[in-house]
Design a protein around this motif. Structure first.
Motif, short mmCIF file in Angstrom:
data_model
loop_
_atom_site.label_atom_id
_atom_site.label_comp_id
_atom_site.label_asym_id
_atom_site.label_seq_id
_atom_site.Cartn_x
_atom_site.Cartn_y
_atom_site.Cartn_z
N SER A 68 0.60 -1.15 -0.14
CA SER A 68 -0.58 0.14 0.13
C SER A 68 0.97 1.25 -0.13
CB SER A 68 -0.84 0.08 0.63
OG SER A 68 -0.09 -0.08 2.28
N ARG A 69 1.74 1.25 0.65
CA ARG A 69 2.95 2.30 0.48
C ARG A 69 3.09 2.54 -0.88
NH1 ARG A 69 7.28 4.57 3.77
NH2 ARG A 69 7.77 5.41 2.40
N VAL A 70 3.42 1.42 -1.16
CA VAL A 70 4.39 1.53 -2.48
C VAL A 70 3.70 1.97 -3.80
CG1 VAL A 70 5.38 0.06 -5.02
CG2 VAL A 70 6.15 -0.23 -2.17
N TYR A 71 1.94 1.78 -3.98
CA TYR A 71 1.64 1.48 -4.70
C TYR A 71 0.99 3.47 -4.65
CZ TYR A 71 -3.75 2.15 -6.89
OH TYR A 71 -4.67 2.77 -7.75
N LEU A 72 0.92 4.30 -3.46
CA LEU A 72 0.85 5.51 -2.56
C LEU A 72 1.48 6.47 -3.59
CD1 LEU A 72 -1.33 5.76 -0.10
CD2 LEU A 72 0.31 7.64 0.10
N GLU A 73 3.29 5.70 -2.97
CA GLU A 73 4.36 6.15 -3.44
C GLU A 73 4.46 6.49 -4.78
OE1 GLU A 73 7.74 5.14 -2.49
OE2 GLU A 73 7.73 6.71 0.03
N LYS A 74 4.24 5.52 -5.90
CA LYS A 74 4.37 5.41 -7.40
C LYS A 74 3.09 6.36 -7.48
CE LYS A 74 5.90 0.87 -8.22
NZ LYS A 74 5.02 -0.36 -9.02
N TYR A 75 1.55 6.61 -6.57
CA TYR A 75 0.49 7.65 -7.39
C TYR A 75 1.40 8.87 -7.40
CZ TYR A 75 -3.40 10.14 -7.79
OH TYR A 75 -4.14 10.52 -8.56
N PHE A 76 1.98 9.26 -6.55
CA PHE A 76 2.45 10.13 -5.97
C PHE A 76 3.39 10.51 -7.01
CE2 PHE A 76 -0.65 10.85 -2.53
CZ PHE A 76 -0.82 12.39 -1.59
N LEU A 77 4.16 10.12 -7.38
CA LEU A 77 5.26 10.15 -7.91
C LEU A 77 5.24 10.13 -9.33
CD1 LEU A 77 8.21 8.07 -6.47
CD2 LEU A 77 8.66 10.17 -6.93
N ALA A 78 3.95 10.33 -10.21
CA ALA A 78 3.46 9.65 -11.07
C ALA A 78 3.35 10.94 -11.38
CB ALA A 78 2.37 8.96 -11.47
N HIS A 79 2.60 11.83 -10.46
CA HIS A 79 2.04 13.26 -10.27
C HIS A 79 2.77 14.54 -9.85
CE1 HIS A 79 -1.80 10.95 -10.42
NE2 HIS A 79 -2.03 12.00 -11.42
N GLY A 80 4.20 14.70 -9.77
CA GLY A 80 5.15 14.88 -10.04
C GLY A 80 5.69 15.00 -7.94
N VAL A 81 4.95 14.26 -7.47
CA VAL A 81 5.38 15.35 -5.24
C VAL A 81 5.95 13.67 -4.73
CG1 VAL A 81 3.69 15.31 -3.37
CG2 VAL A 81 2.66 16.55 -6.52
N SER A 82 6.51 13.84 -4.26
CA SER A 82 7.93 13.26 -3.31
C SER A 82 7.06 12.83 -1.80
CB SER A 82 9.25 12.99 -4.05
OG SER A 82 10.09 12.17 -2.73
N LEU A 83 7.07 11.60 -1.51
CA LEU A 83 6.33 11.41 0.06
C LEU A 83 7.59 10.92 1.02
CD1 LEU A 83 3.24 9.30 -0.49
CD2 LEU A 83 3.21 12.48 -0.21
N SER A 84 7.92 12.40 2.01
CA SER A 84 9.27 12.04 2.95
C SER A 84 8.17 11.26 4.32
CB SER A 84 9.92 12.90 2.43
OG SER A 84 10.21 12.62 0.95
N PRO A 85 7.78 10.55 4.71
CA PRO A 85 7.37 10.51 5.86
C PRO A 85 8.48 10.85 7.03
CG PRO A 85 7.67 7.99 4.71
CD PRO A 85 7.93 9.38 3.73
N GLU A 86 7.02 10.93 8.15
CA GLU A 86 8.21 12.03 9.19
C GLU A 86 8.35 10.55 10.50
OE1 GLU A 86 8.34 14.38 11.25
OE2 GLU A 86 8.45 16.00 9.59
N ILE A 87 7.15 9.21 9.87
CA ILE A 87 7.05 8.44 10.62
C ILE A 87 7.21 6.93 9.38
CG2 ILE A 87 5.92 6.75 12.52
CD1 ILE A 87 5.94 9.32 13.67
N GLU A 88 7.73 6.34 9.97
CA GLU A 88 7.54 4.61 9.15
C GLU A 88 6.89 3.31 9.86
OE1 GLU A 88 10.75 4.20 5.94
OE2 GLU A 88 10.29 6.14 5.37
N LEU A 89 6.07 2.95 9.66
CA LEU A 89 5.41 1.91 10.47
C LEU A 89 5.38 0.23 10.08
CD1 LEU A 89 3.06 4.43 12.10
CD2 LEU A 89 4.92 2.94 13.42
N GLY A 90 5.57 -0.37 10.41
CA GLY A 90 6.30 -1.62 9.64
C GLY A 90 4.06 -2.64 10.40
N ALA A 91 3.70 -2.01 11.79
CA ALA A 91 1.74 -2.78 11.45
C ALA A 91 1.04 -1.66 10.97
CB ALA A 91 2.17 -2.79 12.58
N ARG A 92 -0.10 -2.04 10.21
CA ARG A 92 -1.30 -1.19 10.09
C ARG A 92 -1.82 -0.51 11.27
NH1 ARG A 92 -1.86 -1.63 4.79
NH2 ARG A 92 -1.17 -3.96 3.92
N SER A 93 -1.94 -1.95 12.37
CA SER A 93 -2.32 -1.22 13.71
C SER A 93 -2.37 -0.20 14.47
CB SER A 93 -2.69 -1.91 14.49
OG SER A 93 -1.16 -2.40 14.93
N LEU A 94 -0.36 0.42 13.63
CA LEU A 94 -0.19 1.67 14.59
C LEU A 94 -0.59 2.96 14.13
CD1 LEU A 94 3.33 0.51 15.34
CD2 LEU A 94 1.85 0.68 16.72
#
Length: 165
Positions: A68-94
């Motif tokens: 889901s992260r890969v999908y989101l990043e590809k979508y944003f990059l296709a529109h010229g916008v890069s995502l740089s999260p402050e926090i990256e998590l391994g669990a959806r619940s968090l």
């Protein structure tokens, strides 16, 4: 092939599998990416954010290998916008737990209870991220066991019933 999946021997349930001639896929349901924050997070829930404005917020996303992260990043990059999260998590619940300190990129179908309770709110956007398909995939060259064949038929029947209903 990038996908998240739940495997059943020669069968799996996958989100947006790539095209593969060795797979036969039955679409089961769609999921939708969105951005949420805690109800008391200091942002304007009434206005529509652009991609650039969202990318500038303190984002909380799943780790880079999550489909889901890969999908989101590809979508944003296709529109010229890069995502740089402050926090990256391994669990959806968090993601929901930490939405009090930032804006979390989530799958709407996984946070319906929290949205309905008002614990989190969805940010409006001036764009729409295309939905992803969650598919049941089978290997074309591997004969299924009786139990697997029955399971596959039942899932396909239920999907068809829901599409008509």
């Amino acid at each position: 092939m990038l996908r998240s999946s739940l495997s059943f021997s020669s069968r799996s349930v996958a989100s947006s599998p790539s095209e593969d001639e060795g797979l036969s896929c039955v679409p089961c349901f769609a999921t939708h990416s969105c951005f949420v924050a805690a109800a008391d997070y200091p942002c304007d829930f009434e206005r529509a954010y652009s991609m650039q404005e969202l990318a500038a917020l303190p984002l909380i996303l799943l780790e880079r290998k999550a489909s889901s992260r890969v999908y989101l990043e590809k979508y944003f990059l296709a529109h010229g916008v890069s995502l740089s999260p402050e926090i990256e998590l391994g669990a959806r619940s968090l993601l929901v737990d930490l939405a009090a300190i930032g804006v979390a990129g989530v799958t709407r179908e996984f946070v319906t209870a929290e949205l309905e309770s008002g614990a989190i709110r969805e940010l409006k956007t001036d764009f729409e991220i295309p939905p992803r398909s969650v598919d049941m995939c089978t290997l074309r060259d591997v004969p299924p066991s009786a139990a697997t064949a029955r399971f596959t038929q039942e899932v396909a029947r239920r999907v068809q019933t829901e599409e008509r209903g």
